[in-house]
Structure formats: structure tokens, C-alpha cells
Design a protein around this motif. Structure first.
Motif, PDB file in Angstrom:
ATOM      1  N   GLN A  99     -57.375  57.392  -4.137  1.00 13.12           N
ATOM      2  CA  GLN A  99     -57.801  56.052  -4.531  1.00 13.12           C
ATOM      3  C   GLN A  99     -59.117  55.679  -3.865  1.00 13.12           C
ATOM      4  OE1 GLN A  99     -54.503  53.536  -3.522  1.00 13.12           O
ATOM      5  NE2 GLN A  99     -53.154  54.401  -5.073  1.00 13.12           N
ATOM      6  N   ILE A 100     -59.245  56.027  -2.583  1.00 10.78           N
ATOM      7  CA  ILE A 100     -60.482  55.732  -1.859  1.00 10.78           C
ATOM      8  C   ILE A 100     -61.654  56.455  -2.501  1.00 10.78           C
ATOM      9  CG2 ILE A 100     -61.685  56.101   0.339  1.00 10.78           C
ATOM     10  CD1 ILE A 100     -58.986  55.577   1.736  1.00 10.78           C
ATOM     11  N   GLN A 101     -61.441  57.718  -2.853  1.00 10.97           N
ATOM     12  CA  GLN A 101     -62.517  58.508  -3.460  1.00 10.97           C
ATOM     13  C   GLN A 101     -62.877  57.962  -4.841  1.00 10.97           C
ATOM     14  OE1 GLN A 101     -61.723  62.739  -3.539  1.00 10.97           O
ATOM     15  NE2 GLN A 101     -63.887  63.168  -3.220  1.00 10.97           N
ATOM     16  N   GLN A 102     -61.879  57.542  -5.615  1.00 13.01           N
ATOM     17  CA  GLN A 102     -62.126  57.004  -6.947  1.00 13.01           C
ATOM     18  C   GLN A 102     -62.888  55.685  -6.899  1.00 13.01           C
ATOM     19  OE1 GLN A 102     -58.302  56.798  -8.898  1.00 13.01           O
ATOM     20  NE2 GLN A 102     -57.984  59.008  -8.773  1.00 13.01           N
ATOM     21  N   SER A 103     -62.767  54.967  -5.780  1.00 13.56           N
ATOM     22  CA  SER A 103     -63.471  53.688  -5.654  1.00 13.56           C
ATOM     23  C   SER A 103     -64.951  53.875  -5.350  1.00 13.56           C
ATOM     24  CB  SER A 103     -62.827  52.835  -4.553  1.00 13.56           C
ATOM     25  OG  SER A 103     -63.066  53.412  -3.281  1.00 13.56           O
ATOM     26  N   GLY A 104     -65.374  55.125  -5.161  1.00 12.36           N
ATOM     27  CA  GLY A 104     -66.787  55.397  -4.932  1.00 12.36           C
ATOM     28  C   GLY A 104     -67.160  55.602  -3.479  1.00 12.36           C
ATOM     29  N   VAL A 105     -66.185  55.540  -2.587  1.00 12.53           N
ATOM     30  CA  VAL A 105     -66.461  55.767  -1.164  1.00 12.53           C
ATOM     31  C   VAL A 105     -66.661  57.263  -0.909  1.00 12.53           C
ATOM     32  CG1 VAL A 105     -65.521  55.565   1.174  1.00 12.53           C
ATOM     33  CG2 VAL A 105     -65.159  53.730  -0.483  1.00 12.53           C
ATOM     34  N   THR A 106     -67.663  57.587  -0.112  1.00 12.79           N
ATOM     35  CA  THR A 106     -67.906  58.990   0.220  1.00 12.79           C
ATOM     36  C   THR A 106     -66.787  59.513   1.111  1.00 12.79           C
ATOM     37  OG1 THR A 106     -70.284  58.627   0.108  1.00 12.79           O
ATOM     38  CG2 THR A 106     -69.528  60.610   1.263  1.00 12.79           C
ATOM     39  N   LEU A 107     -66.175  60.604   0.686  1.00 14.70           N
ATOM     40  CA  LEU A 107     -65.039  61.176   1.416  1.00 14.70           C
ATOM     41  C   LEU A 107     -65.326  62.644   1.684  1.00 14.70           C
ATOM     42  CD1 LEU A 107     -62.127  60.189   2.289  1.00 14.70           C
ATOM     43  CD2 LEU A 107     -61.305  61.399   0.290  1.00 14.70           C
ATOM     44  N   ASN A 108     -65.320  63.029   2.929  1.00  9.65           N
ATOM     45  CA  ASN A 108     -65.553  64.425   3.312  1.00  9.65           C
ATOM     46  C   ASN A 108     -64.304  64.988   3.963  1.00  9.65           C
ATOM     47  OD1 ASN A 108     -68.390  64.670   2.584  1.00  9.65           O
ATOM     48  ND2 ASN A 108     -68.749  63.201   4.217  1.00  9.65           N
ATOM     49  N   ASN A 109     -63.889  66.161   3.539  1.00  4.73           N
ATOM     50  CA  ASN A 109     -62.732  66.842   4.128  1.00  4.73           C
ATOM     51  C   ASN A 109     -63.218  67.961   5.034  1.00  4.73           C
ATOM     52  OD1 ASN A 109     -60.400  65.535   2.955  1.00  4.73           O
ATOM     53  ND2 ASN A 109     -61.091  66.356   1.010  1.00  4.73           N
ATOM     54  N   ILE A 110     -62.773  67.939   6.262  1.00  3.23           N
ATOM     55  CA  ILE A 110     -63.109  68.987   7.226  1.00  3.23           C
ATOM     56  C   ILE A 110     -61.799  69.654   7.641  1.00  3.23           C
ATOM     57  CG2 ILE A 110     -64.137  69.527   9.455  1.00  3.23           C
ATOM     58  CD1 ILE A 110     -65.789  66.960   9.177  1.00  3.23           C
ATOM     59  N   VAL A 111     -61.642  70.887   7.274  1.00  5.18           N
ATOM     60  CA  VAL A 111     -60.419  71.621   7.621  1.00  5.18           C
ATOM     61  C   VAL A 111     -60.596  72.213   9.017  1.00  5.18           C
ATOM     62  CG1 VAL A 111     -58.867  73.486   6.994  1.00  5.18           C
ATOM     63  CG2 VAL A 111     -59.987  72.147   5.203  1.00  5.18           C
ATOM     64  N   LEU A 146     -53.916  49.235   4.360  1.00  5.71           N
ATOM     65  CA  LEU A 146     -54.920  48.568   5.191  1.00  5.71           C
ATOM     66  C   LEU A 146     -56.157  49.447   5.351  1.00  5.71           C
ATOM     67  CD1 LEU A 146     -55.762  46.193   6.934  1.00  5.71           C
ATOM     68  CD2 LEU A 146     -54.543  47.232   8.858  1.00  5.71           C
ATOM     69  N   ILE A 147     -55.949  50.743   5.542  1.00  6.83           N
ATOM     70  CA  ILE A 147     -57.078  51.680   5.632  1.00  6.83           C
ATOM     71  C   ILE A 147     -57.885  51.639   4.341  1.00  6.83           C
ATOM     72  CG2 ILE A 147     -57.689  54.129   5.760  1.00  6.83           C
ATOM     73  CD1 ILE A 147     -55.253  54.487   7.613  1.00  6.83           C
ATOM     74  N   ASP A 148     -57.185  51.646   3.212  1.00  8.88           N
ATOM     75  CA  ASP A 148     -57.851  51.581   1.903  1.00  8.88           C
ATOM     76  C   ASP A 148     -58.691  50.317   1.793  1.00  8.88           C
ATOM     77  OD1 ASP A 148     -58.612  51.728  -0.735  1.00  8.88           O
ATOM     78  OD2 ASP A 148     -56.610  51.963  -1.543  1.00  8.88           O
ATOM     79  N   LEU A 149     -58.121  49.185   2.188  1.00 15.04           N
ATOM     80  CA  LEU A 149     -58.840  47.919   2.113  1.00 15.04           C
ATOM     81  C   LEU A 149     -60.096  47.934   2.981  1.00 15.04           C
ATOM     82  CD1 LEU A 149     -55.901  45.346   2.248  1.00 15.04           C
ATOM     83  CD2 LEU A 149     -57.474  45.680   0.346  1.00 15.04           C
ATOM     84  N   ILE A 150     -59.969  48.509   4.173  1.00 12.14           N
ATOM     85  CA  ILE A 150     -61.087  48.493   5.122  1.00 12.14           C
ATOM     86  C   ILE A 150     -62.256  49.325   4.615  1.00 12.14           C
ATOM     87  CG2 ILE A 150     -61.825  49.249   7.426  1.00 12.14           C
ATOM     88  CD1 ILE A 150     -58.994  48.504   8.395  1.00 12.14           C
ATOM     89  N   VAL A 151     -61.967  50.528   4.140  1.00 11.87           N
ATOM     90  CA  VAL A 151     -63.069  51.440   3.778  1.00 11.87           C
ATOM     91  C   VAL A 151     -63.639  51.147   2.396  1.00 11.87           C
ATOM     92  CG1 VAL A 151     -62.211  53.265   5.266  1.00 11.87           C
ATOM     93  CG2 VAL A 151     -61.527  53.223   2.881  1.00 11.87           C
ATOM     94  N   THR A 152     -62.899  50.436   1.539  1.00 14.59           N
ATOM     95  CA  THR A 152     -63.416  50.157   0.191  1.00 14.59           C
ATOM     96  C   THR A 152     -64.017  48.773   0.070  1.00 14.59           C
ATOM     97  OG1 THR A 152     -61.219  49.393  -0.541  1.00 14.59           O
ATOM     98  CG2 THR A 152     -61.780  51.709  -0.928  1.00 14.59           C
ATOM     99  N   GLN A 153     -63.916  47.942   1.117  1.00 16.24           N
ATOM    100  CA  GLN A 153     -64.485  46.607   1.020  1.00 16.24           C
ATOM    101  C   GLN A 153     -66.010  46.678   1.023  1.00 16.24           C
ATOM    102  OE1 GLN A 153     -64.050  44.015   4.401  1.00 16.24           O
ATOM    103  NE2 GLN A 153     -63.965  45.719   5.846  1.00 16.24           N
TER     104      GLN A 153
END
Length: 1013
Positions: free
Chosen positions: A81-93, A45-52
Motif C-alpha cells: 500500500q505504501i509503495q502504491q501511494s507513490g512513496v519511494t520504497l527500497n528493500n535491502i536484504v 500508523l506507519i502507513d499514515l506517517i510515511v504517506t502523509q
């Protein structure tokens, strides 16, 4: 709704709900904690929401412990998968607190300065390594042990660093929490252990059951943990059970509690480490037994409805103790519960979890379960096969399906796994194998269909169905009784499963499959699956029997039947077939777009991705053939391709990409416009279509190349593609692409007429006559779609035959017809062909008029490559038009040359304008503000606002940059202003041009533009 329908509808509604709040004017931020515990359905569901599409105004923040997830963890795969779909993904450690931060925190907590707290903070940092939760709990522990105290005389906190350094302070947060819990009463420790077994959140009623006490007494047992802040109540209702008299019996206590409390009393552990600490207090040797006992207590003290509602919590407890179950009856009972859990998880699209529950159920079955518990065993194996298919594990699916086929007592009991096997074949692009499996299943039900029907088989079947329908109107079919025969119900369902594979890969079998459905409905009554049979019979009527009127009626009948049965399972397939095959013969093609879109939406909601994908593709194709502006159509097709790729609908995706590439070629995105070689599709994929015998896809490919080659005047290549496309017309029966094929085939042969031998000319004319007979039939039923096509071909035929006066009239009629019905691409084509005709007659001025209309027609359509082609072929005739376009360019640019101005207008001017609109109710003041905003944004020295009233333009506001005031509410007629030679010196010709054409206009050098100079 079926389980998958429910899940997909939930996903879609939730996506739409999120989009309501994710808007440019109010972006949305969502924070999700503990993602390392998220189940697969939640991650999907998270994947669907952010990649729509349209999610750019949503910021999703998620937190998880990286030390609790591996590279193969579902969360990591989802993020990839989210990153491969072109959505900007930032990791903050999130790093632990540094020693300076701990010092600041301790000083602030103890109300002292950092210098005094430094040594104490250093000790705490050494023990906690900067873990914030550990730090706060350690401070509480030291306070409870009187190692940290408040001196009221000095008004400050006191500690003895020497004492603290000597005592054994744990460096493990779980050990610290264990020590905290062990300070509580034994009753509280026991109830915390039970709560830890339930989960990080729990309700008082469930805890009371496993605690084997009343709710008020259980609440009192928890009280010490609440005071120690190890447990947190989620509402104030937790106080109610604490005030109930403990002297009355437990039944009365619970009765009073249920009356006083309107909802469940919920708690949660302060932190997952607290739950972990409480659970660690249970000896490992006793954990299975405790979980099993909790599960059995819940099973004994809850109703069937409550068990179904909380099936996961119940089964999760019992599954811990499967090894401890000795009685066979208990094992079967737990197997049944795991079946229910698996089915519920499958309904939630949590296919991994579903398969785990099903496997537990299978492992609980005895060796002779097929004899002693047949129904349960059959259901478990059916569910196992289906869930394995949904997980993409086709090999395991096949193994479990084989067991059912070997053990099932009746043919009906095997049908579910046959359906699954067909679905698996379609998913793997094995249509021919799917057909064979379907025929085998039908044979078991007594339905005999030949694998390779002859022409006589088809004719006999069609004649039999026609005889069965004799004297019956479609309204009579709607009122047939309900089908009740179990075998026939299963048969008509299996025939529905055969529809798609037979249409795509065995076109001669398709009529037999569909006629069998219709015959069953006539003989045994209607079922929901009758709707599919009726709408596909419309395909046969339209595509084979050429009975357009009856095809339309059967399409409408199927739509009515879906509504009457509320057959949501069939809505997608019926809407697709009706929109694609039975309606365009009677209504404007644009009227099919909404039905096809509804079919696509229904497919997304109910999990029928196959037919939903077909509906989406057909909508794109109908939009293309209807002349939708390509600049609007191309991104729509790209979005559909993206959706189909995510849904793994490879068949529909390839069909869409073929036409999408055609659109890209036309807008100018390909150097070779006649070749399907570009961003969306590459002709190397042709071998995949051929290997799958995908006759639908092959026809789409060759028709698309036929259209492109004809438009760009490569007529020999167009003819070759036409010949190939004709071979696959059986894969597109009743589709709109069939008339489109005959239209371009006729135009191609007439274009080549003068270049071939007399014998071949006669063959060409005979072929065109046959095609025109078909086109005339279609035009008689749907003139809005086909009459102008018929007329244009007749014009071209008159041209080659030397009937010039007739050709002139026919060209004009074709142009007018295409324009009236909104087919802008065919209006442009008719103008171009008329121009070529007049050029051949030496009438250049007349030809120039038609060619200019063609030029602007293709420009409106967005076919920039075709516009360029015209410029290259007819530079002298289009010279004036080309110069005008170079200066004006109101329509031709597909991408903005300069985005700075438009961005500033969007962000700054619109914001200011909306503020002006909301802040002013006096028209004069509003106009003043708006004029200043526009002048500022445009960088203009002078500006005027003209409004149309009673058919004439009036100047309502004017101003200049140097002036301090804006003149408003003048209401001066434009013509009067021009006659008076006002100092405003308005460009009357430009204003009149814009008013007449309604096209936004920006002139870089107005004085050099010949039409305004």
C-alpha cells in the motif's frame, strides 16, 4: 472521547509530532526493529506517517525476518500500500555474514591475526552459517565450557581445533540457547519459562505474581539469567530487590520495594531466540494449563483497574486455556474479558484484533446465553456487528445484526445495530436503502415518517415546527433543560443518522427528519444531538423558507450547543453544515473557510470521516467560488482528493474531483476545457452518480459544466447543463452553489438573448427577473458575496435591452464591487463582458482597456486556458499585451522553465546567506557578504542593493565581479544617481517598474522590450 476519536486523534497528533522533526534543515531517521511482530494498528500508523504530505524529510528504516512473513502477512500488505501511494520504497536484504567477515570478527574478538584465526573461524561459520547472534552466543558457550580460554602467560586466546571438530556443536541457535538455559539452576529455569509465557518484555511485579513469590525472591531467581546475559534489565532499579533482606516476610519485602523503587522494574530477553528457547522447555502438553494458570493468577492478584489497563496480556493468557474451563461462570467471565479486550482494540483502530477477541467471547457463550446473560450477549453481538462493519465484512455484519434483531427484548436494544446497518449502506453508496432502514428503526421507536412525503406533508411539518418555535428566540433554545427520556434520546440519535442519506437521496424526507429532531428538543429538552437538528433546521430556513437571518442564528445556536456539551462526536457534522449552509448568507464566504477546515480536522481526529470529507470538499468549493488563485487551489484539492481516497470516502471524493477537474481545465491541463475529462475526473463516472441517486454530486457536475461552457462561450451547451443542474437543486439546499447556479444561468440566458425568438426572449427575461429577485435577497443579507453578481447580471440585462448608458455604469460598479471583495475571477469576467459590450458599440480603444484588465485578471486567477481563449478571440486588441507577456511572464508560468538556478539559490545561496546572517552583527560586513553571494549566484557582472527609506529608493551597496571590494552604506538616492550619470548606469525604468508593480522581473533582452527600451 469515543474510542475511534481517541485513536484518530492520537494518529493525527503523532503525525504532527513527527513532522516537527522532519524538516528540510533537520531530516529525521527512525529505525523500527522486528516489524514481523507489529500489530495492525501499528502498521496503519506507519502507513499514515510515511504517506502523509510533507513526509519527504523522514527516512524510516524497518527490519523484519522475511522467513516469518508470507505474501498475505499484514506487513507485506502495508508495504504494498505504501509503495502504491507513490512513496519511494527500497528493500535491502541483509545476508548472513560471509566467511571472510566471520574470520575478521573472530580475529578482532580474540585479538589475533586473521591467518591464525582462519581455521577456527571456518568451523564457526560452518556451524552458524554467518548468523551474527548465533556466532556471538556460540563463542560465549565455548568459553563457558572451557573450550576457548585465555592463556595469561602467552597473553593470547587458545583453542584446540581438533577437540572442537570432534565434539557435537549444534547448528541450531535455539538448541544452543536451550543448552545455555539448562546450565542454570532449576529455579532460574522455571522463572524463565514463566517469563517466556508473558512475552519478550516483562515486569518484576507481574512475574512475581505468576511465580507465586515475592518480588525480591523472584529477582533472586532471575539472577543467574542476568549474569549469563540471557535477560537484560531495562533500568538500574533491578538492583534494589537484590539487596532486600530475605528473612523478612514477602509482604514487607514488596512494601519496602515499592517505597524504594519509584517505577516498575522491567526486563527483556536478550533476543527473541532466547525467549523461544525458554518457552520450548515447557512440554507442549502443559502449555495451555500454564497459560491458564498465569492468567488466573493475574486475575486474582490485580485490581479491576489494573485488569482493564492490561486487558490484552490478561486475556491472551486465559484464551490459551478456553478448552480447560469447565464451569459456566468461568466461561462467562472470560467472555466478558474478551468483550473488554475487543472494545479496547476497536478503540485503537485494531479492528482485526478486536474481531478476534469478540469471536472468542461469542464462542464462550452458552446456547441459552440470551436468557441467562442477556446484557453480555447483547453487547458481544452489537460489538461483533460493528467490528465486522469496520473490517468491511458486510455479510458477516448482517448475520450478527440479524441475531440481535431476532433476540433483542426492546426496540432500544436494536438501535445500535440499526445505526451500523445505516453506516454500512452509506459506505456502500446505498443511500436509499439506508433511508428505508432508518424509517424502520424510527417506527419501532414510535416515530412515524412517510417514505415519500407529499408537499402537504412537508408544509404541515414546517408549520408545526414554526408553531412550536413561536415566541422562542434561539437564546431560549440554548437554555432548554436536558433531555432525559431514554426513548427520545435514542430517537434523536437515530434521526441524526438519517440526516445525510435523506439529504442526498430523499430530499422531500429531509425536512421531516430535521423538524422531528427540533420538535423533540423543544418538547423534551436538549441533548448533544440537538445541535445537529438545529443546524440542519438552518438548512431548511435558508434553502426552503428563504429566511437567511434565522438560518444564520440557528447555525450559531448549533455551534454554541456543541461547545456547551463538548459534543466532539457531533463537532464535524455541525461545523460542516454551519460552514456550508448557514453562514455564507451573512458573512464573506472566505470567513467560512476556517470553520470548514476545523470540521475536516475534527473528522480526521474523531473518526467521522464522512462529514469530515464533506467539510474538506466544501472548503475547496468555497475557495474556488471566492476566487482563490488556481495555482494554489489545485494542489490543495489534489491533496484533499488523496486524503479522501485513503479514507475510502467515495461520495465526497467524487464531488471534489468534479470541481478539481474544472480547475485543471481552467489552468490549461485539458484540451477540451468545456468537458470534464482529465486527470482528476472523467464523465464516464456520471452513471455511478445516477445509480446512487447522488443528487448533490449530479448538481456539482452540471453546475461545473455550466460555468466552463459559459466562460468559454459555448452558450448552447451551457444552457443545456443549466437545465440539468436545476433538476438537482434539491440536493444542494442552502449550499453556496445555489446562488452560483442562478448567477451563471442568468448570464447564459442573456448571452443567448439575441439568438432566440421574441417569445423565448420574453421567457428568458422573466426567468432572469425571478433569479435576480433571489440574488437581490441574498445581496441584501450578504452584499460582500452577492451584490456584484446581481449588478453584473443587471448590466447584461441593460445591454440586451438597449439601455447602454445604464449598462456602462453597471459594468463599472460590478467590476469595482468584485475587486473590493476579492473575487478576482468575477472582476475579470465583468471586465470581459464590458469589453464585449464596448466592442459591439464600435469603441475599440475603450474595449481594449477593459479587455486588458480582464486578461490580467484571469492571469492573476491562474486561468491560463481562459487567457489563451482571449488571445485567440481578440489577437489584435491584445497584441501589445501578448508581446509584453511573452517577454516578462512574471505571473503566467505555472511550472518553472529552468529549475537549475532556483535550486542553486535554494540550496547554496540561502545556506550561505543564513551563515552570513548568523556570523555577522556589523551591518557593513553583512551587506558585503550578501552582495558577493548574490553576484556569485546570479552570475552577474554588476549588482546593487536598493532599500526604501522615507518613501525613496537608496543605493546601500554595489559591486562588480572584477572588483575586490563591495561599496556599502552609501545611502545614495536613486534619482540623484540617475541625474549624475554614474558609472553604475542603473536601468531606472526597470527599477521603477518593479518598485511600482512589486513583481519579480527577469529580462532576457531588455533593449528589445518596448516599455523599457
Amino acid at each position: 472521547l469515543s474510542p475511534s476519536e481517541t485513536q484518530n486523534r492520537f494518529n493525527r497528533v503523532f503525525q504532527q509530532f513527527i513532522q516537527v522533526f522532519s524538516q528540510p534543515e533537520h531530516p529525521l531517521v527512525i529505525f523500527l526493529d522486528d516489524l514481523h511482530w507489529a500489530d495492525l494498528s501499528s502498521l496503519k500508523l506507519i502507513d499514515l506517517i510515511v504517506t502523509q504530505p510533507g513526509s519527504q524529510y523522514l527516512l524510516l528504516l524497518g527490519a523484519y525476518r522475511d522467513n516469518e512473513v508470507s505474501a498475505t502477512h499484514p506487513l507485506i500488505r502495508t508495504l504494498d500500500q505504501i509503495q502504491q501511494s507513490g512513496v519511494t520504497l527500497n528493500n535491502i536484504v541483509l545476508q548472513p555474514l560471509a566467511s571472510t567477515h566471520v574470520n575478521q570478527m573472530v580475529a578482532d574478538t580474540l585479538r589475533t591475526d586473521e591467518v591464525k584465526a582462519k581455521s577456527f573461524a571456518s568451523l564457526l561459520f560452518k556451524k552458524t552459517q554467518g548468523n551474527p547472534f548465533f556466532l556471538t552466543q556460540l563463542l560465549k558457550s565455548l568459553y563457558q565450557d572451557n573450550l576457548l580460554s585465555f592463556d595469561f602467560e602467552q597473553g593470547s586466546w587458545q583453542w584446540n581445533l581438533d577437540v572442537l571438530e570432534e565434539i557435537d556443536i549444534t547448528e541450531n541457535v535455539v538448541e544452543l540457547m536451550v543448552n545455555q538455559i539448562q546450565k542454570l539452576s532449576q529455579k532460574t529455569q522455571n522463572v524463565l519459562k514463566l517469563a517466556a509465557c508473558i512475552g519478550d518484555k516483562f515486569t518484576l511485579d507481574v512475574l512475581a505474581i505468576v511465580n507465586e513469590k515475592s518480588q525480591p525472591n523472584t529477582a533472586k531467581d532471575l539472577w543467574d539469567a542476568l549474569q549469563a546475559e540471557l535477560i537484560v534489565p531495562l533500568s538500574n532499579s533491578y538492583k534494589i530487590p537484590l539487596v532486600i533482606d530475605s528473612e523478612i516476610n514477602s509482604v514487607e519485602q514488596d512494601s519496602i520495594l515499592s517505597t524504594m523503587s519509584k517505577s516498575q522494574i522491567n526486563y527483556r530477553f536478550l533476543h527473541d531466540r532466547v525467549q523461544q528457547a525458554a518457552y520450548s522447555l515447557i512440554p507442549e502438553s502443559q502449555r495451555k494449563e500454564m497459560h491458564l494458570k498465569i492468567g488466573q493468577l493475574l486475575l486474582q492478584n490485580t485490581s479491576i483497574e489494573e485488569q482493564r489497563e492490561n486487558i490484552f496480556a490478561l486475556v491472551n493468557q486465559l484464551n490459551y486455556g478456553t478448552d480447560l474451563l469447565a464451569a459456566e461462570s468461568e466461561q462467562y467471565q472470560l467472555a466478558k474479558l474478551n468483550l473488554l479486550a475487543g472494545q479496547k482494540a476497536k478503540a485503537a483502530a485494531a479492528y482485526d484484533s478486536a474481531l478476534r477477541y469478540i469471536i472468542v467471547g461469542l464462542n464462550l457463550l452458552a446456547a441459552n446465553s440470551w436468557q441467562k446473560q442477556y446484557d453480555l450477549t447483547l453487547s458481544l453481538y452489537e460489538s461483533a456487528a460493528e467490528t465486522a462493519y469496520l473490517n468491511g465484512d458486510f455479510e458477516q455484519m448482517e448475520q450478527w445484526a440479524t441475531v440481535v434483531l431476532q433476540q433483542a427484548k426492546t426496540a432500544i436494544d436494536t438501535m445500535k445495530v440499526y445505526e451500523v446497518k445505516i453506516q454500512a449502506c452509506m459506505a456502500q453508496v446505498k443511500q436509499i436503502e439506508a433511508v428505508k432502514i432508518g424509517l424502520q428503526a424510527l417506527k419501532l421507536l414510535g416515530v412515524q415518517l412517510p417514505e415519500t412525503p407529499s408537499v402537504s406533508d412537508i408544509q404541515q411539518t414546517l408549520a408545526q415546527t414554526e408553531a412550536n418555535l413561536m415566541g422562542k428566540r434561539t437564546e431560549d433554545l440554548l437554555d432548554l433543560p436536558l433531555m432525559t427520556n431514554p426513548e427520545k434520546l435514542v430517537a434523536i440519535r437515530m434521526l441524526t443518522s438519517m440526516g445525510s442519506p435523506s439529504y442526498q437521496a430523499a430530499p422531500n424526507l429531509f425536512p421531516l427528519v430535521i423538524c422531528e429532531q427540533v420538535n423533540l428538543s423543544i418538547q423534551y429538552g436538549n441533548s448533544p444531538f440537538s445541535a445537529y437538528g438545529y443546524v440542519c433546521y438552518g438548512v431548511i430556513l435558508n434553502g426552503i423558507l428563504q429566511d437567511i437571518e434565522s438560518a444564520y442564528k440557528f447555525g450559531k445556536l448549533a455551534l454554541y450547543l456543541v461547545e456547551r456539551f463538548n459534543a466532539l462526536e457531533l463537532k464535524t457534522s455541525v461545523f460542516f453544515v454551519a460552514g456550508a449552509c448557514t453562514l455564507h448568507g451573512k458573512v464573506h464566504v472566505k470567513e467560512t473557510l476556517s470553520l470548514l477546515w476545523d470540521g475536516y480536522q475534527s473528522g480526521l481526529e474523531n473518526g467521522n470521516f464522512e462529514y469530515g470529507g464533506y467539510a474538506a470538499v466544501q472548503r475547496c468549493h468555497h475557495s474556488f467560488f471566492a476566487g482563490q488563485e488556481l495555482a494554489k487551489l489545485e494542489p490543495e484539492m489534489a491533496a484533499i482528493s488523496g486524503s479522501l481516497a485513503r479514507l475510502k470516502q467515495e461520495n465526497a471524493l467524487s464531488w471534489n474531483q468534479v470541481v478539481q477537474q474544472s480547475v485543471l481545465n481552467l489552468v490549461g491541463a485539458s484540451k477540451t476545457p468545456c468537458s470534464l475529462q482529465g486527470e482528476a475526473y472523467k464523465e464516464e463516472s456520471l452513471s455511478l452518480l445516477e445509480a446512487a441517486n447522488d443528487r448533490t454530486g449530479l448538481n456539482y457536475l452540471y453546475v461545473s459544466k455550466l460555468i466552463l461552457c459559459y466562460l468559454f462561450k459555448d452558450y448552447q451547451q451551457a444552457l443545456q447543463n443549466s437545465v440539468k443542474a436545476e433538476c438537482y437543486l434539491d440536493g444542494v439546499k442552502a449550499f453556496l452553489v445555489v446562488p452560483i447556479f442562478y448567477f451563471y444561468d442568468s448570464l447564459t440566458r442573456l448571452a443567448l438573448y439575441s439568438t432566440v425568438s421574441i417569445t423565448q426572449q420574453e421567457c428568458f427575461l422573466n426567468r432572469v427577473a425571478d433569479s435576480q429577485e433571489k440574488m437581490q435577497m441574498w445581496a441584501d443579507h450578504a452584499p460582500m458575496n452577492f451584490q456584484h453578481k446581481y449588478t453584473l447580471v443587471e448590466a447584461e440585462k441593460a445591454r440586451v435591452l438597449g439601455h447602454y448608458w445604464q449598462a456602462m455604469d453597471l459594468y463599472d460598479r460590478a467590476i469595482a464591487g468584485a475587486k473590493e471583495q476579492g473575487f478576482i475571477q468575477e472582476e475579470a469576467l465583468a471586465n470581459e463582458l464590458a469589453a464585449v459590450f464596448y466592442l459591439s458599440q464600435g469603441r475599440e480603444k475603450v474595449a481594449q482597456t477593459y479587455l486588458t484588465e480582464a486578461y490580467y485578471g484571469y492571469l492573476r486567477w491562474g486561468a491560463n486556458a481562459k487567457v489563451n481563449d482571449l488571445e485567440d478571440r481578440y489577437p489584435s486588441l491584445l497584441a501589445q499585451t501578448i508581446r509584453r507577456e511573452a517577454n516578462l511572464q512574471p505571473l503566467r508560468t505555472t511550472n518553472s522553465v529552468s529549475t537549475e538556478g532556483s535550486s542553486a539559490l535554494d540550496l547554496a545561496t540561502v545556506m550561505k546567506a543564513s551563515q552570513a546572517l548568523s556570523g555577522e552583527i556589523v551591518l557593513g560586513e553583512l551587506l558585503t557578504k550578501l552582495m558577493r553571494i548574490v553576484l556569485e549566484n546570479a552570475g552577474a557582472e554588476k549588482g546593487c542593493l536598493l532599500l526604501e527609506k522615507t518613501g525613496q529608493l537608496l543605493i546601500e551597496a554595489s559591486g562588480t565581479v572584477g572588483a575586490t571590494e563591495i561599496t556599502v552604506l552609501q545611502s545614495i538616492p536613486l534619482q540623484a544617481e540617475a541625474a549624475n550619470r554614474s558609472p553604475l548606469l542603473l536601468p531606472i525604468s526597470v527599477i521603477n517598474y518593479v518598485a511600482r508593480t512589486e513583481v519579480a522581473l527577469v529580462l532576457s533582452h531588455a533593449t528589445s522590450e518596448e516599455i523599457f527600451a
